[in-house]
Design a protein around this motif. Structure first.
Motif, short mmCIF file in Angstrom:
data_model
loop_
_atom_site.label_atom_id
_atom_site.label_comp_id
_atom_site.label_asym_id
_atom_site.label_seq_id
_atom_site.Cartn_x
_atom_site.Cartn_y
_atom_site.Cartn_z
N ILE A 22 0.87 -1.18 0.00
CA ILE A 22 0.00 0.00 0.00
C ILE A 22 0.90 1.23 0.00
O ILE A 22 1.68 1.43 0.94
CB ILE A 22 -0.92 0.01 1.24
N GLY A 23 0.85 2.00 -1.08
CA GLY A 23 1.69 3.20 -1.16
C GLY A 23 3.16 2.88 -0.91
O GLY A 23 3.86 3.64 -0.23
N GLY A 87 -8.93 6.72 3.45
CA GLY A 87 -8.24 7.44 2.38
C GLY A 87 -8.17 6.54 1.17
O GLY A 87 -8.79 5.47 1.15
N THR A 88 -7.44 6.97 0.14
CA THR A 88 -7.19 6.08 -1.00
C THR A 88 -5.69 6.02 -1.24
O THR A 88 -4.95 6.95 -0.89
CB THR A 88 -7.87 6.58 -2.30
N ASP A 89 -5.26 4.90 -1.81
CA ASP A 89 -3.85 4.76 -2.16
C ASP A 89 -3.74 3.69 -3.23
O ASP A 89 -4.71 3.03 -3.59
CB ASP A 89 -3.02 4.38 -0.91
N THR A 90 -2.52 3.51 -3.73
CA THR A 90 -2.24 2.47 -4.73
C THR A 90 -1.95 1.17 -4.00
O THR A 90 -1.07 1.13 -3.12
CB THR A 90 -1.03 2.88 -5.59
N VAL A 91 -2.73 0.13 -4.31
CA VAL A 91 -2.61 -1.16 -3.62
C VAL A 91 -2.18 -2.22 -4.63
O VAL A 91 -2.80 -2.35 -5.70
CB VAL A 91 -3.94 -1.55 -2.96
N THR A 92 -1.13 -2.98 -4.27
CA THR A 92 -0.63 -4.03 -5.16
C THR A 92 -0.66 -5.38 -4.45
O THR A 92 -0.16 -5.50 -3.32
CB THR A 92 0.80 -3.72 -5.63
#
Ligand SMILES: O=C(CNCCc1c[nH]c2ccccc12)Nc1scc(-c2ccccc2)c1C(=O)NCc1ccccc1
Length: 324
Positions: A22-23, A87-92
């Motif tokens: 995450i982030g 919140g939002t974030d980039t999740v891989t």
């Protein structure tokens, strides 16, 4: 595009943890097809509750965005729960990336999670109508990933006391035997809910009425209607429902029968070896089958899912099962 991630069992297969980035920060999360919130221990979690957890620090992520005024609050059937902000974030996950994924930061966590130091949060894989974020419900990681997937599915291959895997976007046919058996899903309550047509204990005849069940990777055991539970344990002479142990126990020396759940044309066998779940330390063992507490539907948790390869098909709203 797809993703493959290792699912590592905690002691006694109590839960299965998978690395999620995450982030740019990687935490081990519990993938949960029985709920729909992605929540994490974070810098917003009271330091007394952070204990030995890996925490997510949004301030260190260049892609985090606060959803101002958004909150979440979830509680589970065992009385545990958590709540916080969003919140939002980039999740891989396993090479599969979703941008602007809702990430729920815990500002309060119940003791079951605080003391479970391997678990740094949950990644919900049920349907998004179960998500608890207010004022605007958020989509799950899998819902957001759907459009970029070759096949709009994820699969679960959980194992006893050894790493298994979740795959997103493809079906690895080397992970199961024979053909997949599909059944329709009713997602109106947000679960991967389907009908079981009957059951058999040991090599007994298949009988019983049909009943509703959910496929739930976030619940450890196989939770069934009290009548089925009683019928099953009537086949184990030393079995008793122990208040102190919190459920049915029996002598560890007993031969534990298989349970077969008839799902359409598919006879899903859960071997007795998986139904002798854990040792109580006093010569008795704790059963993998326990009461569903009058839920109105059975909860086919990890004990069941360990014995099958399972396809969670979001595109066709169906579940597929095959032996391994
Ligand atoms: O919540 C989930 C899946 N996420 C679990 C996350 C989680 C909850 N403690 C955790 C602890 C560690 C890791 C993950 C979790 N599944 C469902 S659907 C209906 C019920 C239910 C409702 C009312 C009564 C009974 C069941 C549950 C339930 O509470 N299962 C957990 C459980 C746990 C213990 C005993 C029974 C059921």
């Amino acid at each position: 595009v797809g993703g493959d991630v290792t699912a590592t069992p905690e002691s006694d297969d109590n839960e299965y943890l998978c690395p999620v980035t995450i982030g740019g920060q990687t935490l081990n999360l519990d993938f949960d097809s029985g709920s729909s919130d992605l929540w994490v221990f974070s810098t917003s979690t009271p330091s007394s509750e952070q204990q030995s957890h890996t925490i997510y620090n949004p301030a260190k992520s260049s892609t985090f965005k606060e959803l101002n005024g958004f909150t979440w609050q979830i509680s589970y059937g065992d009385g545990s729960g958590a709540s916080g902000t969003v919140g939002t974030d980039t999740v891989t996950v396993g090479g599969l990336t979703v941008k602007n994924q809702a990430v729920e930061l815990a500002t309060a966590v119940s003791s079951e999670f605080v003391t479970d130091s391997a678990n740094n949060g949950l990644l919900g894989l049920a349907w998004s109508n179960l998500n608890t974020v207010e004022p605007t419900q958020q989509q799950t990681f899998f819902a957001n990933a759907g459009p970029q997937l070759q096949q709009n599915v994820f699969t679960a291959d959980l194992r006893h006391d050894q790493p298994g895997s979740y795959d997103f976007g493809f079906i690895d046919t080397s992970k199961f035997q024979g053909n997949l058996n599909y059944v329709p899903v009713d997602n109106s309550q947000g679960f991967w809910q389907f009908t079981v047509d009957g059951y058999a204990v040991g090599d007994g005849a298949t009988g019983g009425n049909s009943f509703s069940a959910i496929a739930d990777t976030g619940t450890t055991l196989l939770l069934l209607d009290d009548n089925i539970v009683s019928d099953y344990y009537s086949q184990i002479s030393s079995a008793q429902n122990s208040n102190s142990a919190g459920g049915f126990v029996f002598d560890c020396t007993e031969d534990v029968p298989d349970l077969t759940l008839q799902i359409g044309d598919y006879a899903a066998v859960v071997p007795g070896s998986l139904l002798n779940f854990s040792q109580n330390g006093d010569g008795t063992c704790f059963g993998g089958i326990q009461s569903d507490g009058g839920q109105g539907f059975a909860i086919l948790g990890d004990v069941f899912l360990k014995a099958q390869f399972t396809v969670f098909d979001q595109g066709n709203v169906q579940l597929g099962f095959a032996p391994k």
